[in-house]
Design a protein around this motif. Structure first.
Motif, PDB file in Angstrom:
ATOM      1  N   ARG A 284       6.015  60.144  29.996  1.00  0.00           N
ATOM      2  CA  ARG A 284       6.344  60.902  28.786  1.00  0.00           C
ATOM      3  C   ARG A 284       7.227  60.127  27.810  1.00  0.00           C
ATOM      4  NH1 ARG A 284       8.031  66.778  31.347  1.00  0.00           N
ATOM      5  NH2 ARG A 284       5.978  67.369  32.197  1.00  0.00           N
ATOM      6  N   LYS A 285       8.178  59.353  28.348  1.00  0.00           N
ATOM      7  CA  LYS A 285       9.112  58.657  27.448  1.00  0.00           C
ATOM      8  C   LYS A 285       8.423  57.592  26.608  1.00  0.00           C
ATOM      9  CE  LYS A 285      10.742  55.461  31.069  1.00  0.00           C
ATOM     10  NZ  LYS A 285      10.529  56.296  32.270  1.00  0.00           N
ATOM     11  N   VAL A 287       5.467  57.944  25.093  1.00  0.00           N
ATOM     12  CA  VAL A 287       4.566  58.517  24.099  1.00  0.00           C
ATOM     13  C   VAL A 287       5.032  58.215  22.678  1.00  0.00           C
ATOM     14  CG1 VAL A 287       3.687  60.682  23.128  1.00  0.00           C
ATOM     15  CG2 VAL A 287       3.659  60.309  25.598  1.00  0.00           C
ATOM     16  N   GLY A 288       6.288  58.475  22.385  1.00  0.00           N
ATOM     17  CA  GLY A 288       6.806  58.234  21.041  1.00  0.00           C
ATOM     18  C   GLY A 288       6.705  56.778  20.629  1.00  0.00           C
ATOM     19  N   ARG A 301       2.018  65.602  19.129  1.00  0.00           N
ATOM     20  CA  ARG A 301       3.038  64.730  19.723  1.00  0.00           C
ATOM     21  C   ARG A 301       3.782  65.472  20.845  1.00  0.00           C
ATOM     22  NH1 ARG A 301       4.898  60.049  17.025  1.00  0.00           N
ATOM     23  NH2 ARG A 301       3.759  59.630  15.095  1.00  0.00           N
ATOM     24  N   ALA A 305       3.872  64.617  24.855  1.00  0.00           N
ATOM     25  CA  ALA A 305       5.163  64.293  25.464  1.00  0.00           C
ATOM     26  C   ALA A 305       5.561  65.271  26.559  1.00  0.00           C
ATOM     27  CB  ALA A 305       6.251  64.258  24.398  1.00  0.00           C
TER      28      ALA A 305
END
Length: 370
Positions: A284-285, A287-288, A301, A305
């Motif tokens: 997840r971290k 994704v951004g 988004r 995430a």
């Protein structure tokens, strides 16, 4: 560039980053280009105690060579024992020592970026590591110092040469800067002039392959260390391969190609952790970072995430506009944390005597990963 007996080409190193540079991420970067790819930070105490979680982190891909392991420690005896275990058990081919971490839980114990201020303690740690390493090359990564009033990098560099280290990496910031402001490339140049005997690698504010060339031209350093610049962008190593082989170019994947990389990354993490939920939680971290600069709605988004299964991830990725082109400067800009820090947490009386070699009480962390 030569580190010990290893030829490193191109002269590029993946910086150890806690929670990031595990086997899956190193695999993605290595598939894009060459260099040296360093593990997450492993604490010496946890290795000596054979902590199960720590031992599970010391994993390398079958094709990964040389295997590069970063160790953190403050106590010379513990560091020496950890390096001996690495060498005797064949856990890695290269040991890098962490003297650059600015995180409070590390510096308040006298570790990371705080330790080089204690010159004789630093010497003792380096001597213990080299003595126990056998034929393994030992290197170190450090910062300029604690703050502008307590710069340590030039003295630490000379001590490293005297104690037989094979290379030094300098992040051109102090611990007080954390990741704020601009990296001081002039300091890297000064260190290279001060320690011509061994390779000096520069770290800080390399966001593109062109930045790496500019750093080497500006400083005369022997190689570059890539940290935040490759977050969500493993193809930066493809660009670096190209620029050092004389075929410069920039990888410009479409959003669809980025989505394919995201699927692969998540799949590798699931294999690595052995559990789908844990692999996706770790993913997840990223994704951004992968989506930086692309036009993607806030709802999508958020969905990406918060995924918890590969099937869910695939469904959400299929909603991305695959043909959207690489956003250029918006994606090549700085990424990762850029926060500064006004105060560095140190043990009581740490700055009183730089020659004191006493190890602080409870200096050794028992958990790896930063």
């Amino acid at each position: 560039m030569k580190i010990g007996t290893f030829e490193v080409w191109p002269p590029v190193v993946l910086a150890p980053m806690a929670g990031v540079t595990n086997t899956p991420f190193r695999t993605l970067c290595r598939e894009q280009g060459g260099g040296l790819f360093v593990s997450e930070m492993i604490t010496s105490r946890a290795l000596v105690e054979r902590n199960p979680k720590t031992m599970a982190m010391i994993r390398f891909g079958e094709a990964e060579t040389p295997r590069s392991l970063q160790l953190y420690g403050v106590d010379p005896e513990t560091v020496g024992n950890a390096v001996r275990i690495v060498a005797e058990d064949g856990l890695a081919d290269h040991v890098d020592l962490n003297f650059g971490c600015p995180v409070p839980k590390v510096t308040r114990r006298g570790g990371g970026a705080a330790l080089p201020y204690k010159r004789e303690l630093l010497r003792s740690v380096l001597r213990a590591a080299v003595t126990n390493a056998g034929t393994l090359p030992v290197t170190m990564k450090m910062r300029k110092g604690i703050d502008d009033d307590h710069l340590t990098y030039l003295a630490a560099g000379r001590i490293a040469v005297e104690e037989g280290l094979s290379a030094i990496t300098l992040h051109g910031r102090t611990a007080a800067q954390n990741y704020g402001g601009s990296a001081d490339w002039d300091a890297i140049a000064r260190l290279k002039e001060a320690v011509p005997e061994i390779p000096v690698l520069g770290n800080g504010d390399i966001w593109t392959a062109g930045d790496a060339v500019r750093m080497m031209t500006h400083t005369g350093c022997d190689g570059v260390v890539i940290g935040r610049g490759c977050l969500g962008r493993p193809w930066l190593f493809r660009d670096l391969d190209g620029v050092f082989s004389g075929a410069p170019g920039s990888a410009v994947p479409t959003l669809g190609e980025v989505a394919t990389m995201m699927r692969r990354h998540a799949g590798l993490l699931v294999e690595y952790f052995g559990r789908e939920a844990q692999g996706l939680l770790d993913f997840r971290k990223h994704v951004g970072w992968y989506l930086k600069g692309f036009t993607v709605g806030a709802g999508l988004r958020r969905d990406l995430a918060t995924v918890s299964t590969l099937a869910e991830l695939g469904d959400h990725l299929s909603r991305l506009p695959a043909g959207q082109p690489w956003p250029g400067l918006a994606a090549d800009a700085p990424r990762g944390t850029s926060a500064g820090r006004t105060r560095v947490h140190l043990p009581d009386g740490w700055l009183d005597d730089p020659a004191d070699r006493a190890v602080p009480v409870d200096a050794e962390l028992d958990i790896s990963g930063g």
